[in-house]
Scaffold this motif. Sequence first.
Motif, PDB file in Angstrom:
ATOM      1  N   GLU A   1      -6.453   1.980   7.911  1.00  0.00           N
ATOM      2  CA  GLU A   1      -5.363   2.608   7.173  1.00  0.00           C
ATOM      3  C   GLU A   1      -4.032   2.045   7.637  1.00  0.00           C
ATOM      4  OE1 GLU A   1      -5.654   6.530   5.974  1.00  0.00           O
ATOM      5  OE2 GLU A   1      -7.341   5.453   5.035  1.00  0.00           O
ATOM      6  N   ILE A   2      -3.036   2.165   6.796  1.00  0.00           N
ATOM      7  CA  ILE A   2      -1.689   1.767   7.202  1.00  0.00           C
ATOM      8  C   ILE A   2      -1.252   2.726   8.333  1.00  0.00           C
ATOM      9  CG2 ILE A   2      -0.567   3.205   5.409  1.00  0.00           C
ATOM     10  CD1 ILE A   2       1.431   0.863   5.012  1.00  0.00           C
TER      11      ILE A   2
ATOM     12  N   VAL B   1       6.086   6.593  11.906  1.00  0.00           N
ATOM     13  CA  VAL B   1       6.850   7.296  12.943  1.00  0.00           C
ATOM     14  C   VAL B   1       6.843   6.449  14.222  1.00  0.00           C
ATOM     15  CG1 VAL B   1       7.015   9.405  14.332  1.00  0.00           C
ATOM     16  CG2 VAL B   1       6.321   9.543  11.927  1.00  0.00           C
ATOM     17  N   ASN B   2       5.682   5.885  14.548  1.00  0.00           N
ATOM     18  CA  ASN B   2       5.555   4.973  15.695  1.00  0.00           C
ATOM     19  C   ASN B   2       4.948   3.660  15.224  1.00  0.00           C
ATOM     20  OD1 ASN B   2       6.436   6.352  18.038  1.00  0.00           O
ATOM     21  ND2 ASN B   2       4.666   7.724  17.794  1.00  0.00           N
ATOM     22  N   PRO B   3       5.706   2.809  14.572  1.00  0.00           N
ATOM     23  CA  PRO B   3       5.102   1.579  14.048  1.00  0.00           C
ATOM     24  C   PRO B   3       4.594   0.690  15.179  1.00  0.00           C
ATOM     25  CG  PRO B   3       7.402   1.835  13.332  1.00  0.00           C
ATOM     26  CD  PRO B   3       7.147   2.908  14.325  1.00  0.00           C
ATOM     27  N   PRO B   4       3.529  -0.088  14.954  1.00  0.00           N
ATOM     28  CA  PRO B   4       2.999  -0.979  15.992  1.00  0.00           C
ATOM     29  C   PRO B   4       4.064  -1.962  16.492  1.00  0.00           C
ATOM     30  CG  PRO B   4       1.514  -0.880  14.127  1.00  0.00           C
ATOM     31  CD  PRO B   4       2.755  -0.172  13.711  1.00  0.00           C
TER      32      PRO B   4
ATOM     33  N   GLU C   1       0.822  -1.211   0.000  1.00  0.00           N
ATOM     34  CA  GLU C   1       0.000   0.000   0.000  1.00  0.00           C
ATOM     35  C   GLU C   1       0.856   1.261   0.000  1.00  0.00           C
ATOM     36  OE1 GLU C   1      -3.641  -0.375   2.961  1.00  0.00           O
ATOM     37  OE2 GLU C   1      -1.908  -1.570   3.537  1.00  0.00           O
ATOM     38  N   SER C   2       0.175   2.366  -0.238  1.00  0.00           N
ATOM     39  CA  SER C   2       0.829   3.667  -0.197  1.00  0.00           C
ATOM     40  C   SER C   2       1.449   3.887   1.190  1.00  0.00           C
ATOM     41  CB  SER C   2      -0.231   4.727  -0.487  1.00  0.00           C
ATOM     42  OG  SER C   2       0.384   5.968  -0.517  1.00  0.00           O
TER      43      SER C   2
ATOM     44  N   ALA D   1       7.829  -9.427  -4.045  1.00  0.00           N
ATOM     45  CA  ALA D   1       8.122  -9.137  -2.630  1.00  0.00           C
ATOM     46  C   ALA D   1       7.022  -8.201  -2.145  1.00  0.00           C
ATOM     47  CB  ALA D   1       9.487  -8.472  -2.488  1.00  0.00           C
ATOM     48  N   VAL D   2       6.387  -8.570  -1.032  1.00  0.00           N
ATOM     49  CA  VAL D   2       5.279  -7.767  -0.500  1.00  0.00           C
ATOM     50  C   VAL D   2       5.800  -6.958   0.683  1.00  0.00           C
ATOM     51  CG1 VAL D   2       2.952  -7.848   0.488  1.00  0.00           C
ATOM     52  CG2 VAL D   2       3.633  -9.534  -1.230  1.00  0.00           C
ATOM     53  N   MET D   3       5.567  -5.651   0.629  1.00  0.00           N
ATOM     54  CA  MET D   3       6.129  -4.765   1.648  1.00  0.00           C
ATOM     55  C   MET D   3       5.004  -4.164   2.483  1.00  0.00           C
ATOM     56  SD  MET D   3       9.021  -1.968   0.846  1.00  0.00           S
ATOM     57  CE  MET D   3       9.968  -1.251   2.169  1.00  0.00           C
ATOM     58  N   TYR D   4       5.220  -4.131   3.790  1.00  0.00           N
ATOM     59  CA  TYR D   4       4.242  -3.499   4.678  1.00  0.00           C
ATOM     60  C   TYR D   4       4.980  -2.686   5.727  1.00  0.00           C
ATOM     61  CZ  TYR D   4       0.212  -2.685   7.637  1.00  0.00           C
ATOM     62  OH  TYR D   4      -0.785  -2.075   8.355  1.00  0.00           O
ATOM     63  N   LEU D   5       4.711  -1.412   5.770  1.00  0.00           N
ATOM     64  CA  LEU D   5       5.271  -0.513   6.789  1.00  0.00           C
ATOM     65  C   LEU D   5       6.779  -0.716   6.984  1.00  0.00           C
ATOM     66  CD1 LEU D   5       3.693   1.638   8.289  1.00  0.00           C
ATOM     67  CD2 LEU D   5       3.444   0.087  10.213  1.00  0.00           C
TER      68      LEU D   5
END
Length: 350
Positions: free
Chosen positions: A285-286, A290-293, A59-60, A236-240
């Motif tokens: 939403e993604i 800045v503060n990833p889970p 995602e964006s 390759a799937v990218m997330y955050l």
Amino acid sequence: MTEQTRTVIDRDPAPLLEVEGLVKRFPIRRGLFGSGAVHAVEGVDLQIHAGEVLSLVGESGSGKSTLGMCVTGMSTPTAGRIRFAGEDVALASRRGRADFRRRVQPVFQDPRSSLDPRWPIERTIREPLDAYRVGSSVERTARVAELMDLVGLPRHFASRQPRELSGGQQQRVAIAAALALRPELLVADEPVSALDVSVQAQILNLLDELRNRLKLALLFIAHDLSVVEHLSDRVAVMYLGRIVETGPVERIFSAPEHPYTRALIDAIPHADPGRKMSRIRLTGEIPSPVNPPSGCRFHPRCPVAVDRCSTEEPQDTQFDEGHSAACHVAAAGLAQRRSIISTISEGATS
Ligand SMILES: Nc1ncnc2c1ncn2[C@@H]1O[C@H](COP(=O)(O)OP(=O)(O)OP(=O)(O)O)[C@@H](O)[C@H]1O
Ligand code: SF4
Ligand SMILES: [Mg+2]
């Protein structure tokens, strides 16, 4: 994957591009005294072999363009290593870096941003040849004509201005300029998403044709999976900021392991209606980079999350040759399948 590419990969196991533990953070100031960073890319490993097409999807805001910018040398990583043809790009001499920039070329989403509106097409395509002083003036003119043929632009377009061309034709010009120095790797960042749907397939077909004819490797960046199926060898799937799953394209589409990959596939309108796997709808939403889970970064949106997902970061698990994913639940499923198989085979031999 074409037979041609498969042969190239089999013959040359050393990757053309190797990215190891790549991190890119953008420092930010928060309020009067606070500071922090956008964690755009957080520890990414990937490899691309000569002549191979790797699609990077997500995602964006997942960090695809940032990763692409690091790979082309347009952005300096915060940490990690990029090796091209076995050489560490950060440690290369000035000459080595110039050589790297020649061999790895970017293609951007909006061709207007890469074309000077005042320059005729011929000058845009010729510019890299002039900058690197490739051949004589006559040879450069001949090379421009050859490149225009290669990307399917009529030669009489040479004297036209970019504004006289359609979006698809402008993207062909940008691709011709990117190919001028005979690169080995193109990093194409959403090269069709700014184009009319009717033109998108033509540019995708052109890229496919070029990779076959020129044995080009391609890092193809896209925010949805629907455009990558035909073109890619691997996905390759990218997330955050992280790669959550990677594997051969057929495997990613037929047996995805990560719930995020499954959600992206389920978002494709024509996704296989006969598929047995339960469907996953992506909601919310993604989150902010800045503060990833904590734990698994996908856990606030994951419909199959378990307790440990919010505290423990999943590590990569290999599911098959070249296919890995980072998910606690998928890893537990694999362990269960293996245990059933071993029980059955023990039963058969006793
Ligand atoms: N120069 C910058 N300064 C600060 N933050 C940035 C910068 N460039 C990117 N980011 C942030 O880094 C994160 C990743 O951005 P990036 O553009 O790489 O994502 P993307 O996956 O390419 O998204 P899209 O599909 O929208 O192009 C985003 O949160 C973005 O806002
Ligand atoms: S680790 Fe947990 S939260 Fe992350 S994708 Fe797997 S199940 Fe979902
Ligand atoms: Mg982007």
